[in-house]
Design an enzyme around this catalytic site. Sequence first.
Site, PDB file in Angstrom:
ATOM      1  N   ILE A   1      -8.496   9.430   8.058  1.00  0.00           N
ATOM      2  CA  ILE A   1      -9.875   9.966   7.475  1.00  0.00           C
ATOM      3  C   ILE A   1     -10.828   8.786   8.131  1.00  0.00           C
ATOM      4  O   ILE A   1     -10.606   7.547   7.696  1.00  0.00           O
ATOM      5  CB  ILE A   1     -10.338  10.102   6.233  1.00  0.00           C
ATOM      6  CG1 ILE A   1      -9.014  11.237   5.478  1.00  0.00           C
ATOM      7  CG2 ILE A   1     -11.740  10.498   5.723  1.00  0.00           C
ATOM      8  CD1 ILE A   1      -9.337  12.427   5.856  1.00  0.00           C
TER       9      ILE A   1
ATOM     10  N   TYR B   1       0.858  -1.060   0.009  1.00  0.00           N
ATOM     11  CA  TYR B   1       0.014   0.106  -0.101  1.00  0.00           C
ATOM     12  C   TYR B   1       0.789   1.355  -0.021  1.00  0.00           C
ATOM     13  O   TYR B   1       0.446   2.189  -0.765  1.00  0.00           O
ATOM     14  CB  TYR B   1      -0.795  -0.019   1.167  1.00  0.00           C
ATOM     15  CG  TYR B   1      -2.204   1.374   1.253  1.00  0.00           C
ATOM     16  CD1 TYR B   1      -3.242   1.282   0.460  1.00  0.00           C
ATOM     17  CD2 TYR B   1      -1.539   2.270   2.235  1.00  0.00           C
ATOM     18  CE1 TYR B   1      -4.173   2.220   0.864  1.00  0.00           C
ATOM     19  CE2 TYR B   1      -2.598   3.188   2.400  1.00  0.00           C
ATOM     20  CZ  TYR B   1      -3.529   3.241   1.620  1.00  0.00           C
ATOM     21  OH  TYR B   1      -4.598   4.360   1.709  1.00  0.00           O
TER      22      TYR B   1
HETATM   23  N1  LIG Z   1      -9.377   6.517   4.979  1.00  0.00           N
HETATM   24  C1  LIG Z   1      -8.409   6.824   5.052  1.00  0.00           C
HETATM   25  O1  LIG Z   1      -7.974   7.385   6.362  1.00  0.00           O
HETATM   26  C2  LIG Z   1      -7.500   7.036   4.114  1.00  0.00           C
HETATM   27  C3  LIG Z   1      -6.531   7.818   4.087  1.00  0.00           C
HETATM   28  C4  LIG Z   1      -5.620   8.153   3.035  1.00  0.00           C
HETATM   29  C5  LIG Z   1      -5.861   7.722   1.699  1.00  0.00           C
HETATM   30  N2  LIG Z   1      -6.896   7.120   1.420  1.00  0.00           N
HETATM   31  C6  LIG Z   1      -7.555   6.615   0.087  1.00  0.00           C
HETATM   32  O2  LIG Z   1      -8.828   7.308   0.124  1.00  0.00           O
HETATM   33  C7  LIG Z   1      -9.284   6.398  -0.984  1.00  0.00           C
HETATM   34  C8  LIG Z   1     -10.627   5.869  -0.433  1.00  0.00           C
HETATM   35  O3  LIG Z   1     -10.436   5.318   0.863  1.00  0.00           O
HETATM   36  P1  LIG Z   1     -11.571   5.109   1.674  1.00  0.00           P
HETATM   37  O4  LIG Z   1     -11.111   5.013   3.127  1.00  0.00           O
HETATM   38  O5  LIG Z   1     -12.885   5.794   1.657  1.00  0.00           O
HETATM   39  O6  LIG Z   1     -11.960   3.392   1.438  1.00  0.00           O
HETATM   40  P2  LIG Z   1     -13.423   2.513   1.626  1.00  0.00           P
HETATM   41  O7  LIG Z   1     -14.037   3.179   2.717  1.00  0.00           O
HETATM   42  O8  LIG Z   1     -12.755   1.421   2.075  1.00  0.00           O
HETATM   43  O9  LIG Z   1     -14.121   2.635   0.294  1.00  0.00           O
HETATM   44  C9  LIG Z   1     -13.419   2.094  -0.763  1.00  0.00           C
HETATM   45  C10 LIG Z   1     -14.233   2.359  -2.016  1.00  0.00           C
HETATM   46  O10 LIG Z   1     -13.263   2.123  -3.361  1.00  0.00           O
HETATM   47  C11 LIG Z   1     -14.178   1.344  -3.896  1.00  0.00           C
HETATM   48  N3  LIG Z   1     -13.315  -0.029  -4.511  1.00  0.00           N
HETATM   49  C12 LIG Z   1     -12.552  -0.761  -3.857  1.00  0.00           C
HETATM   50  N4  LIG Z   1     -11.791  -1.588  -4.812  1.00  0.00           N
HETATM   51  C13 LIG Z   1     -12.329  -1.119  -5.946  1.00  0.00           C
HETATM   52  C14 LIG Z   1     -11.985  -1.843  -7.395  1.00  0.00           C
HETATM   53  N5  LIG Z   1     -11.147  -2.527  -7.761  1.00  0.00           N
HETATM   54  N6  LIG Z   1     -12.757  -0.831  -8.376  1.00  0.00           N
HETATM   55  C15 LIG Z   1     -13.570   0.102  -8.272  1.00  0.00           C
HETATM   56  N7  LIG Z   1     -13.858   0.730  -6.875  1.00  0.00           N
HETATM   57  C16 LIG Z   1     -13.182   0.065  -6.035  1.00  0.00           C
HETATM   58  C17 LIG Z   1     -15.276   0.600  -3.093  1.00  0.00           C
HETATM   59  O11 LIG Z   1     -16.321  -0.021  -3.856  1.00  0.00           O
HETATM   60  P3  LIG Z   1     -17.395  -0.849  -3.290  1.00  0.00           P
HETATM   61  O12 LIG Z   1     -17.723  -0.799  -1.976  1.00  0.00           O
HETATM   62  O13 LIG Z   1     -18.458  -1.049  -4.416  1.00  0.00           O
HETATM   63  O14 LIG Z   1     -16.695  -2.260  -3.550  1.00  0.00           O
HETATM   64  C18 LIG Z   1     -15.527   1.650  -2.155  1.00  0.00           C
HETATM   65  O15 LIG Z   1     -16.425   2.565  -2.541  1.00  0.00           O
HETATM   66  C19 LIG Z   1      -8.275   5.121  -1.231  1.00  0.00           C
HETATM   67  O16 LIG Z   1      -7.633   5.301  -2.191  1.00  0.00           O
HETATM   68  C20 LIG Z   1      -7.388   5.203   0.209  1.00  0.00           C
HETATM   69  O17 LIG Z   1      -6.019   4.558  -0.109  1.00  0.00           O
HETATM   70  C21 LIG Z   1      -7.759   6.800   2.674  1.00  0.00           C
END
Ligand SMILES: NC(=O)c1ccc[n+]([C@@H]2O[C@H](COP(=O)([O-])OP(=O)(O)OC[C@H]3O[C@@H](n4cnc5c(N)ncnc54)[C@H](OP(=O)(O)O)[C@@H]3O)[C@@H](O)[C@H]2O)c1
Length: 258
Positions: free
Chosen positions: A195, A162
């Site tokens: 987040i 990651y």
């Molecule tokens: N949360 C944090 O603290 C944080 C911090 C820094 C960066 N990020 C980044 O922000 C982004 C979103 O994170 P999040 O925390 O919102 O994650 P999350 O709550 O786990 O949601 C992930 C989203 O991505 C979708 N997804 C997963 N695999 C996919 C694929 N192969 N093709 C299309 N869609 C896919 C899921 O869709 P389905 O549910 O429909 O499968 C869901 O809508 C990510 O890139 C993550 O690395 C998050």
Amino acid sequence: MIDRPVALVTGSSRGIGRGIAVGLAAAGHAVVVNYYRSPEAAQEVVEQIAANGGRAIALQGDVGSAEERTALIEETEAEFGRLDVLVNNAGITSQGRRDLLEATEESWDVVFATNLKGPFFLAQQAANRMIASIGAGRIPGGLIVNISSISAYAVTTNRADYCMAKAAMQMMTQLLAVRLAEHRIRVYEVCPGVIASDMTAPVKEKYDKLIAEGLSPIRRWGTPEDVARAVVALTGDSFPFTTGDRINVDGGFHIRRL
Ligand SMILES: NC(=O)c1ccc[n+]([C@@H]2O[C@H](COP(=O)([O-])OP(=O)(O)OC[C@H]3O[C@@H](n4cnc5c(N)ncnc54)[C@H](OP(=O)(O)O)[C@@H]3O)[C@@H](O)[C@H]2O)c1
């Protein structure tokens, strides 16, 4: 062709992507809510946007699959006739969060396909469409936003794949920014801190404690809306002479302190 800008937000059925989709719709974009495994959640986002007077459709597609990326772009064009904004948000964490001495190639492959290869080749396809539309005078310019992470530079030894995929997003952003500037397409990296979302739910207690101890100068969890506000700001006309930047949305986490 629809008479408002169109944004494709990958992984916007839940979490940060959902916040970005809702934010962009409120700012006047028609939105493509891409999802992978959560059709009901994606439909909820579409309904929430419609209830607020916006326009959105849900499209299924795995960003890690070449065929499904192509279908996403083609279905967006078929529905709306244009694509102005791509937000590469979909991402997954390291599978099993194993220590790097036990890390598996299976996790590496799916993390890199979803978090790096997918976003790069989706950006390539989106950019080619945008260049054609800009050249034909159908849209004024384009915007690509890549959602990376503080894990791009902060080491977590049980999420090596990651961290490495997120680190590469900075170079990807700069490569695209340089290549696409002449075509009036701006490219940015938005770098969220901790987040609140399903991704961080399993490690909530760990982060509650770290935040209380001052992990970030602004001592609170970030929200999907915090990230959405930054993305929406980039779509406006406030940054015409900028491209390739990293925008930190992390409560100041990135500042080294003594
Ligand atoms: N949360 C944090 O603290 C944080 C911090 C820094 C960066 N990020 C980044 O922000 C982004 C979103 O994170 P999040 O925390 O919102 O994650 P999350 O709550 O786990 O949601 C992930 C989203 O991505 C979708 N997804 C997963 N695999 C996919 C694929 N192969 N093709 C299309 N869609 C896919 C899921 O869709 P389905 O549910 O429909 O499968 C869901 O809508 C990510 O890139 C993550 O690395 C998050």
